[in-house]
Scaffold this motif. Structure first.
Motif, PDB file in Angstrom:
ATOM      1  N   GLU A 252       2.353   4.548   5.897  1.00  0.00           N
ATOM      2  CA  GLU A 252       3.722   5.065   5.753  1.00  0.00           C
ATOM      3  C   GLU A 252       4.154   5.792   7.017  1.00  0.00           C
ATOM      4  OE1 GLU A 252       6.076   6.580   1.840  1.00  0.00           O
ATOM      5  OE2 GLU A 252       4.193   7.539   2.332  1.00  0.00           O
ATOM      6  N   THR A 253       3.184   6.416   7.686  1.00  0.00           N
ATOM      7  CA  THR A 253       3.524   7.190   8.877  1.00  0.00           C
ATOM      8  C   THR A 253       3.925   6.293  10.045  1.00  0.00           C
ATOM      9  OG1 THR A 253       1.195   7.194   9.451  1.00  0.00           O
ATOM     10  CG2 THR A 253       1.987   9.103   8.262  1.00  0.00           C
ATOM     11  N   GLU A 254       3.579   4.995   9.962  1.00  0.00           N
ATOM     12  CA  GLU A 254       3.936   4.091  11.069  1.00  0.00           C
ATOM     13  C   GLU A 254       5.436   3.873  11.159  1.00  0.00           C
ATOM     14  OE1 GLU A 254       1.938   0.375  11.023  1.00  0.00           O
ATOM     15  OE2 GLU A 254      -0.051   1.262  11.043  1.00  0.00           O
TER      16      GLU A 254
END
Ligand code: SAM
Length: 221
Positions: A126-128
């Motif tokens: 998700e952080t990408e």
């Protein structure tokens, strides 16, 4: 002539329109040599995933359930070297066989294998930030609804989510079934019906892998 079996018909289809592919055949051989179960998608299904990813112009693909990387090779070929495939695999042994197969197939440079339980790996994606264009779910079937919920967080309107093995020889249509994977399929289909951000269908399949089917969902919102 007797009616050909599902398996014979699948072979005819592969011989006629899919074609022989030594790299993919070698990958299946390496899986067998490594003691991996033969639970990869069929050749016709792999080609379908490949064409689907190409037809939506996918550049980023998420796969949940790598095994020896057979379906991953099909998907990686579709996105090409400018693209990226992230594939999640619980078993380090399966992941090691997949890494060798992917590198031998010449696609390893744009495939990341993330080893671990997918539900623990997914938050890290998700952080990408960049959404996935296609998500192919083919791991522990009991978590299919969880994986679709995660796929919704990691995609955009227009992305496509495919979930394999949802029909389970028809057990999905039995409201009394006690089979945990069939029950999970029923829960999944209810999620696909009720989730307003998805528009979905299920295609039953027969062939080399028996009677099963795949769910196909378009992310609409
Ligand atoms: N997609 C592959 C193909 O067609 O070549 C086949 C995948 S196989 C059906 C399912 C894989 O999911 C197995 O390798 C299994 O180890 C993996 N798996 C099972 N539970 C998992 C989990 N919780 N997280 C990630 N992978 C998991």
């Amino acid at each position: 002539m007797t009616t050909p079996t599902w398996q014979e018909t699948d072979q005819y289809i592969v011989d006629t329109v899919v074609g022989e592919d030594a790299t993919l055949t070698d990958a299946l051989g390496a899986n067998a040599a490594g003691g991996l179960p033969a639970i990869d998608v069929s050749a016709a299904q792999g080609k379908f995933l490949h064409l689907l990813a190409k037809s939506v112009g996918a550049k980023r693909v998420l796969e949940i359930g790598t095994l020896g990387g057979y379906s991953t090779i099909w998907l990686a070929r579709a996105v090409g070297e400018q693209g990226r495939v992230v594939t999640l695999e619980y078993s380090p042994k399966h992941a090691a066989v997949a890494r060798t197969n992917l590198d031998r197939a010449g696609v390893g440079g744009w495939v990341d294998i993330v080893v671990g339980a997918a539900l623990e790996s997914l938050p890290g994606l998700e952080t990408e930030g960049e959404p996935f264009d296609v998500v192919f779910i083919d791991a522990d079937k009991e978590n299919n609804s969880n994986y679709v919920q995660w796929a919704l967080r990691l995609t955009r309107p227009g992305s496509v989510i495919i979930v394999d093995n949802v029909v389970r020889g028809g057990a999905v249509a039995d409201p009394e079934t006690t089979n945990p994977q069939a029950r999970a399929s029923r829960d999944l289909l209810e999620l696909l019906r009720d989730e307003p951000r998805l528009d979905a269908t299920v295609l039953q399949t027969v062939g080399a892998k028996g009677w099963d089917g795949l769910a196909f969902a378009l992310v609409t919102g």
